[in-house]
Write an enzyme that holds these catalytic residues in place. Structure first.
Site, mmCIF file in Angstrom:
data_model
loop_
_atom_site.group_PDB
_atom_site.id
_atom_site.type_symbol
_atom_site.label_atom_id
_atom_site.label_comp_id
_atom_site.label_asym_id
_atom_site.label_seq_id
_atom_site.Cartn_x
_atom_site.Cartn_y
_atom_site.Cartn_z
ATOM 1 N N PRO C 2 0.831 -1.220 0.000
ATOM 2 C CA PRO C 2 0.000 0.000 0.000
ATOM 3 C C PRO C 2 0.864 1.269 0.000
ATOM 4 C CG PRO C 2 -0.694 -1.520 1.732
ATOM 5 C CD PRO C 2 0.617 -2.041 1.204
ATOM 6 N N TYR C 3 0.228 2.338 -0.430
ATOM 7 C CA TYR C 3 0.855 3.662 -0.378
ATOM 8 C C TYR C 3 -0.112 4.580 0.347
ATOM 9 C CZ TYR C 3 2.241 8.315 -1.795
ATOM 10 O OH TYR C 3 2.607 9.636 -1.777
#
Lengths: 67, 67, 67, 67, 67, 67
Positions: C2-3
């Site tokens: 994820p970011y």
């Protein structure tokens, strides 16, 4: 560790073309700045032409005029 | 007033899981920085696996290899 | 993979507080969605109060009124 | 040359309304800062109500309560 | 018309290196998707190492350990 | 609830001009889509001219040529 976000209009880019963008920008960051490809993240957003504007009008309107 | 954007791959996160992310990150900002939950905005983007790259290749390709 | 991007006003968050945000949101994504912390990227942007608006006015103006 | 990203919930904005947002924000940047409309880019993201949180809950939940 | 945002840690990238990133990614989009360089926008954000996290810790902490 | 991010080059926009952008875009969203100004968030990013590219070159280089 870099993070790259590429936004393009949704006009039929293929999985192969998107894979080339991911590979190309990851290698660019490695070659120019020595960044590690293993932790370089690339996210491509495809945006509807109604939702993208330039020159105060949408891409949908521009495409209709042949631009 | 904080704004949080969470990007994940589109691989079946449920409404309940997304509600937990919204609640969790909002409470984190309240607990760590005293930010008001009432004005904390959270936006979750779910990205197709063809459109997410790491290690110079797409998540689609990685998943096919079992990663 | 994820970011997460967290945007807050630049009003003196310490390195310790920012470390807690990074740790907290990374663990949240692990606990809720099973995401691998090793590839979870968190970027915190601190924004000048002149450059953040809510309610049609800047935070600078709100702070002057004691809000 | 400005770049503007507008995020709204996906709740039926029409192409006409989105065209008005594109035109309005482009003219705002021309009028306030003298920016050239020809190179002003506007991208509108429409986000599912499950994926947008405020006040530690999703917009879906708020809408159910009539908010 | 594409828009590209590149986020890297603020660790001394030079104007020449940043110019190479701008040129490289613009040419990549032209070569892979036929996008017009004249309207391709690239924005580079340099982020303090305290404000970038991976593996649940900041880059500042990682650099101290020699990573 | 909308969130708007405006990116411009860092070339001397004043607090007054930025306040006008915040007010203008908030009112635009109210007028076009009926969005509540009280929860409309606007974030302005000012980007160094070395870090902004168009036409495969940085704004710094363009400004030197008088563009």
């Amino acid at each position: 560790m870099p993070y790259v976000n590429i936004k393009i209009t949704r006009e039929g880019a293929t999985a192969e073309q998107k894979a080339k963008l991911i590979e190309g920008v990851t290698h660019l960051l490695r070659d120019v700045l020595g960044k590690n490809p293993a932790t370089t993240v690339v996210v491509i957003d495809e945006v509807d032409t109604d939702n993208w504007g330039i020159g105060a009008e949408s891409i949908t309107v521009r495409r209709r005029r042949g631009q």
